[in-house]
Design a protein around this motif. Structure first.
Motif, PDB file in Angstrom:
ATOM      1  N   ASP A  89      -1.898   5.412  -0.119  1.00 33.31           N
ATOM      2  CA  ASP A  89      -1.505   6.780  -0.495  1.00 33.31           C
ATOM      3  C   ASP A  89       0.006   6.949  -0.425  1.00 33.31           C
ATOM      4  O   ASP A  89       0.623   7.565  -1.307  1.00 33.31           O
ATOM      5  N   GLU A  90       0.613   6.427   0.637  1.00 38.95           N
ATOM      6  CA  GLU A  90       2.059   6.587   0.808  1.00 38.95           C
ATOM      7  C   GLU A  90       2.844   5.718  -0.175  1.00 38.95           C
ATOM      8  O   GLU A  90       3.906   6.118  -0.657  1.00 38.95           O
ATOM      9  N   ALA A 141      -4.750   5.193   3.737  1.00 39.96           N
ATOM     10  CA  ALA A 141      -3.521   5.838   4.211  1.00 39.96           C
ATOM     11  C   ALA A 141      -2.280   5.086   3.748  1.00 39.96           C
ATOM     12  O   ALA A 141      -1.306   5.701   3.286  1.00 39.96           O
ATOM     13  N   GLU A 189       6.652   6.842   3.374  1.00 42.24           N
ATOM     14  CA  GLU A 189       6.570   7.660   4.567  1.00 42.24           C
ATOM     15  C   GLU A 189       5.580   7.026   5.543  1.00 42.24           C
ATOM     16  O   GLU A 189       4.731   6.220   5.147  1.00 42.24           O
ATOM     17  N   PRO A 249       2.373   6.272   7.241  1.00 43.36           N
ATOM     18  CA  PRO A 249       0.978   6.638   6.983  1.00 43.36           C
ATOM     19  C   PRO A 249       0.327   7.175   8.255  1.00 43.36           C
ATOM     20  O   PRO A 249       0.810   6.924   9.375  1.00 43.36           O
ATOM     21  N   THR A 250      -0.753   7.899   8.092  1.00 49.51           N
ATOM     22  CA  THR A 250      -1.424   8.474   9.269  1.00 49.51           C
ATOM     23  C   THR A 250      -2.084   7.414  10.124  1.00 49.51           C
ATOM     24  O   THR A 250      -2.283   7.608  11.323  1.00 49.51           O
ATOM     25  N   SER A 251      -2.443   6.280   9.510  1.00 53.27           N
ATOM     26  CA  SER A 251      -3.040   5.171  10.250  1.00 53.27           C
ATOM     27  C   SER A 251      -2.867   3.903   9.426  1.00 53.27           C
ATOM     28  O   SER A 251      -2.523   3.964   8.245  1.00 53.27           O
TER      29      SER A 251
END
Length: 480
Positions: A257-258, A254, A245, A247-249
């Motif tokens: 994590d994905e 980030a 997905e 990532p936030t940054s």
């Protein structure tokens, strides 16, 4: 706390990886002014060499493996090198190593290019000499274990001396430009992300093909096999980058994590979703080559080829198969990702006798780095005998698109990131363990179902069962 190290300690400094990749990469970085002037590089291995003898050794490696057009400033780089012989299995010699390293006020980066069986003893020696205290980070070269249990043992040993944010697990594929470009392709272009899901994508193929056989890796490879050597690390990392997905940054936490979410969403592989093979005598690039058993000198059940139909069980990818294959003694050396889109829902051209084909995106990683998007276009003409459509490839060759940019090997970026402390392109412990959990289940399936490697001729694309694995779903491997 982030820091840029002013000391770099290389274990395995006389090994094959050091000669082919590490020394050339560091020399190239130095020539381009990317290494801090105060960075001191200390090499160590069992070989009883003086610093001057090691510099001579390094010069020979650079003359052999560093392209001639990048051999500028070699003498300056060699002046950075120092050497202390150490037997990693004992604590003797580590005090002398610490003395040579000296004060690492800004920080120390350690790179272990040794057998994982030596990691625990090496870390004990580093602790004995006080070289794990203060601003110290460590890079680990694969393989990190042979299964989940052994991987956990290695990670536990390292974790006793270093926190996770100081541990840099290397998968050199993540340092390749096209692999990183995969993230740019997906998350910097509105064209792709809205259609990067099960509604628009039919399937994904990931191929890592090699033309070579065992070469100098006889003992290691027969204990490992294709599944653990290639799928567990390189191919699962590629799959995770394709399927993750947004990532936030773009930072280490980030992105990783994905990736780990994808690895944990992998469905256990069924018996009819995996094929294993072992090459026999044949011809590669017009030259006769022996079979695996002949190269090994004995019979073996180790697989040199594996094909897998994988599934990522989440909303984005529900029902989309990921076909993976890797093997030795295949017809060509190629690493690529193929994203096959679905057919258009309705063709307005059928009444004019024209047929359409679904779009396809091919991301080439090696030997050539390129991106190709196949699109439908009208064939020029008056169409008196009917409208004609044809797939047309839109090619982006990275060498042409960025002709002025320096093309770097993966280890240049990874070594620089290790020195500077950027973990984005390194693998986190939970990623490694999620990968091993999935791989261990496949190996258990092979044992429980008594699945043995099927033979295939060197120079072919593996056992015929691998072709059938995809063709059962109406899919053909991308062998063009």
């Amino acid at each position: 706390m982030s820091f840029t190290a002013d000391r770099l300690l290389l274990f395995g400094a006389t090994g094959d990886l050091a000669q082919r990749m590490l020394l050339p990469s560091l020399c190239a970085l130095d020539a381009d002014g990317l290494l801090a002037e105060d960075l001191k590089i200390v090499g160590t291995a069992r070989s009883d060499l003086s610093t001057q003898a090691y510099r001579n050794f390094a010069r020979e490696a650079l003359e052999k493996y560093l392209p001639e057009n990048r051999r500028t400033g070699v003498d300056h780089f060699l002046g950075r090198l120092h050497y202390v012989p150490v037997d990693a299995t004992t604590v003797e010699g580590y005090d002398e190593l610490a003395k040579e390293i000296g004060d690492y006020g800004n920080g120390l980066a350690i790179f272990l290019s040794t057998a994982p069986s030596l990691f625990e003893a090496t870390i004990s020696g580093l602790q004995h000499a006080g070289l794990t205290e203060g601003n110290v980070r460590i890079g680990l070269e694969k393989p990190l274990g042979t299964d989940l249990g052994s991987s956990c043992e290695i990670n536990d040993a390292v974790a006793r001396a270093f926190p996770e944010d100081r541990i840099f697990r290397i998968d050199h594929y993540l340092g390749k430009e096209t692999v990183q470009n995969l993230l740019a392709l997906r998350f910097a272009n509105l064209l792709f992300e809205p259609v990067w899901n099960a509604r628009y994508i039919d399937h994904v193929q990931i191929t890592v093909a090699e033309t070579v056989g065992l070469e100098s890796r006889v003992a290691y490879y027969d204990d490992s096999g294709a599944l653990r050597d290639m799928v567990q690390n390189h191919m699962l990392q590629l799959l995770a980058l394709v399927a993750m997905e947004p990532p936030t940054s773009f930072d280490a936490t980030a992105v990783r994590d994905e990736k780990v979410k994808v690895l944990r969403a992998l469905r256990p592989v069924g018996r009819d979703e995996t094929v294993t093979g072992q090459y026999r005598a044949g011809a590669v690039n017009g030259a006769a080559v022996p079979g695996y058993d002949e190269e090994l000198g004995k019979d073996s059940d180790t697989e040199t080829f594996v094909a897998i139909k994988a599934h990522v069980d989440n909303w984005r990818w529900k029902g989309v198969p990921f076909y993976m294959r890797t093997g030795k003694r295949l017809p060509e050396r190629v690493t690529e990702i193929v994203v096959q889109f679905r057919c258009i829902p309705h063709s307005i051209f059928e009444g004019r006798g024209a047929t359409t084909q679904p779009n396809r995106l091919v991301i080439g990683i090696q030997p050539e780095e390129n991106i190709q998007l196949t699109m439908m276009a009208k064939v020029p003409g008056l169409d008196r005998e009917g409208l004609r459509l044809r797939p047309v490839p839109l090619d982006i060759a990275m060498d042409d698109a960025f002709s002025g940019a320096v093309r770097r090997i993966a280890y240049e970026r990874l070594l620089l990131d290790l020195v500077e402390g950027d973990q984005t392109l390194f693998v986190r412990r939970d990623e490694v363990e999620a990968q091993w959990e999935w791989i261990d289940a496949i190996r258990k399936l092979w044992v429980d179902a008594d699945i043995k490697p099927k033979t295939y001729g060197a120079g072919s694309w593996g056992p015929s069962a691998a072709i059938a694995l995809a063709e059962r779903d109406g899919v053909s491997w991308h062998d063009e």
